[in-house]
Design a protein around this motif. Structure first.
Motif: not given
Ligand SMILES: *[C@@H]1O[C@H](CO)[C@@H](O)[C@H](O)[C@H]1NC(C)=O
Ligand SMILES: *[C@@H]1O[C@H](CO)[C@@H](O)[C@H](O)[C@H]1NC(C)=O
Ligand SMILES: *[C@@H]1O[C@H](CO)[C@@H](O)[C@H](O)[C@H]1NC(C)=O
Ligand SMILES: *[C@@H]1O[C@H](CO)[C@@H](O)[C@H](O)[C@H]1NC(C)=O
Length: 531
Positions: A286-287, A289-290, A321, A323, A351, A353-354, A389, A391
């Protein structure tokens, strides 16, 4: 000077004739004595080697597994970044190595193995028995991430990468075997100022039973110090993410500034997968912000288990994801996670996803998902939950400090469902308070940034240079989003802590020269850069 220049050619001409005569004599003698005929082919091929493009491989990960459920015992797993894609202007012949050759020694014996190297696997193709796999599924960048594995010896003491003209010893590590339920691999942070986002994520992961393994390139120094304190308290592990570099190699041969996708993110995710392959039940990428919050069960492990059980063997499950906008305070003395949760507003925009994986069923991954589905395995697209997310995170000074209101943020589907209960939010807020009371953290808090500067530069740069083409369908104009795509004007008052490491020049090996970094560390001497 002139005179010298005039006289030299005569000497050189004599020398050249002499050499040619000797070569002719030598060949004639060989022909005579062994009855061989030297063909033009034999004379041309050494020329070809001279003109071939040099391949340079940077080893980002080398793990040796005394035992492994999925790689076999005494297995080595490598992640390499290699300049496999020829620059469009290059006239040079491209060597096409078909394998990597590895030599390993233990105290009593040694072994040399070669492991097939598949160069041009297209995105969708399924190649049987592939062992060395491309992680990057496109050719926008010239330096490509590759995964390789081979079985070596018990109790390996040293490992060498072997070329036609010599070999290089490479460092390796034994991955963790301590049992964990869930590991969150956070993609490399760079010039990060997002301390509120970090606190949000790290406390959520703690609450629902995940260990955070955060890759770090650079962050504003006070934020870096905050993360170090959380690391001391056992909330996460900070992993330095060193740059790919080939000291002494011309950028026309291999350009790690511009020709690696983002900051080698796919390699960082594969590194994390390999590092926890034998220890974690589930791994997610994950980032920062996720933020995934379990919805089907009280913990991540139970949710993932529920989603995977009763299905065919899954390489991964894929969460979309959604936002959200979040409002938070710029003034650290007023920071509260309760208020940040209460401010979440769904934007009804989805957006890419992961994924979440059972690490036994995947050997490598790309940025969003693996480039191919391993043979016989399936994927599952999660419809029961989504990633929240963050965003846009708005740093406000208006947040009412006395407000006691707690709003359970809504799930994206317009039902009455919430993404977290008020009980969950209160537990998280209490945990935050407990941390802020610690003297070392209390000391750092007032220094956390109250304005963002690099965040804005990053967003603008990526929109101008990358996403603009990506989202308008002008895909043909996309240039490799290399690590140095964005240069930043340094702010005189904002200091960063940045990763550094020791990179050594290496003796050229054919067909591939191997590089690696040692002694990764963080320093305040570099500045705020993206790698
Ligand atoms: C080294 O490898 C050999 C070959 O697999 C094995 O028989 C031997 O036990 C190993 N030596 C040690 C010290 O583990
Ligand atoms: C942050 O809030 C505190 C308490 O209200 C105040 O004393 C301080 O001056 C504020 N800091 C900034 C940078 O606005
Ligand atoms: C991972 O690599 C091992 C060793 O090559 C192989 O046996 C296994 O099938 C691979 N797993 C997947 C999911 O591709
Ligand atoms: C929920 O409502 C918003 C507007 O109020 C709309 O844009 C969105 O499509 C709806 N989402 C779903 C899943 O129905």
């Amino acid at each position: 000077m002139r005179a010298l220049l005039c006289r030299r050619p005569k000497k050189i001409t004599v020398l050249v004739f002499l050499v040619l005569f000797l070569v002719w004599l030598f060949i004639t003698i060989i022909e005579f004595s062994f009855g061989l005929t030297v063909t033009t082919d034999d004379l041309i091929s050494p020329m070809k080697i001279v003109k071939a493009r040099e391949l340079k491989a940077f080893i980002t990960s080398a793990y040796y597994y005394p035992t492994s459920k999925s790689l076999g015992n005494n297995a080595l797993a490598l992640v390499l970044s290699i300049n496999l894609v020829k620059p469009p202007t290059s006239q040079l012949f491209s060597p096409d190595p078909t394998e990597l050759v590895i030599m390993a020694k233990n105290e009593t014996s040694s072994v040399q193995v070669s492991t097939p190297f598949l160069r041009y696997i297209s995105f969708m193709s399924k190649v049987k028995n592939q062992k060395n796999d491309r992680v990057t599924p496109h050719e926008v960048c010239q330096i490509i991430t590759v995964f390789a594995t081979a079985q070596l010896l018990p109790n390996v003491k040293s490992i060498h990468m072997v070329g036609n003209n010599g070999m290089s010893e490479i460092p390796f590590t034994i991955p963790s075997y301590s049992k964990r339920d869930v590991v969150v691999c956070t993609s490399p942070l760079f010039v990060s100022e997002q301390w509120q986002n970090f606190l949000f994520a790290v406390h959520v992961y703690r609450r629902f039973g995940a260990h955070m393994n955060l890759y770090l390139i650079s962050a504003v120094t006070s934020f870096y110090e905050l993360m170090k304190e959380y690391e001391r308290e056992g909330y996460l592990k900070i992993q330095p993410w060193v740059k790919v570099d080939f000291p002494g190699v011309s950028r026309t041969i291999a350009d790690p500034h511009n020709q690696i996708e983002f900051r080698n993110q796919a390699a960082s995710q594969t590194d994390c997968l390999l590092q926890f392959k034998e220890s974690a039940r589930f791994i997610t990428f994950l980032d920062l912000d996720d933020v995934l919050i379990p919805k089907l069960a009280p913990t991540y492990a139970e949710e993932f288990q529920k989603l995977m059980e009763g299905k065919n063997k899954l390489a991964y499950i894929f969460y979309h994801k959604e936002n959200y906008d979040a409002i938070t305070t710029r003034n650290s003395s007023k920071f509260s996670l309760k208020k940040m949760f209460s401010s979440l507003e769904c934007k009804h925009k989805r957006e890419t996803g992961k994924i979440v994986v059972d690490p036994r069923n995947l050997n490598y991954t790309w940025i969003h998902f693996p480039p191919i589905l391993p043979n016989g395995l399936e994927k599952y697209e999660v419809t029961e939950n989504v990633i929240t997310h963050l965003k846009t995170i708005i740093w406000s000074d208006k947040q009412d400090p006395s407000s006691r209101i707690l709003i359970e943020p809504p799930y994206f589907d317009n039902s009455s469902a919430k993404i977290i209960s008020s009980r969950g939010i209160m537990d998280i807020e209490d945990d935050l308070r407990k941390m802020i009371r610690k003297p070392r953290i209390r000391k750092i808090f007032p220094d956390l940034p109250s304005t963002h500067y690099y965040t804005d530069l990053v967003v603008k740069c990526y929109n101008d240079r990358y996403y603009r083409y990506h989202y308008s369908g002008r895909i043909g104009e996309i240039k490799c989003p290399g690590p140095q795509l964005c240069g930043f004007h340094q702010h005189p008052k904002i200091k960063c802590t940045h990763v550094d490491a020791t990179h050594k020049p290496m003796k050229t090996l054919h067909p591939i020269t191997y590089y690696y970094a040692t002694n990764p560390r963080f320093t305040g001497d570099i500045g705020c850069y993206s790698h």
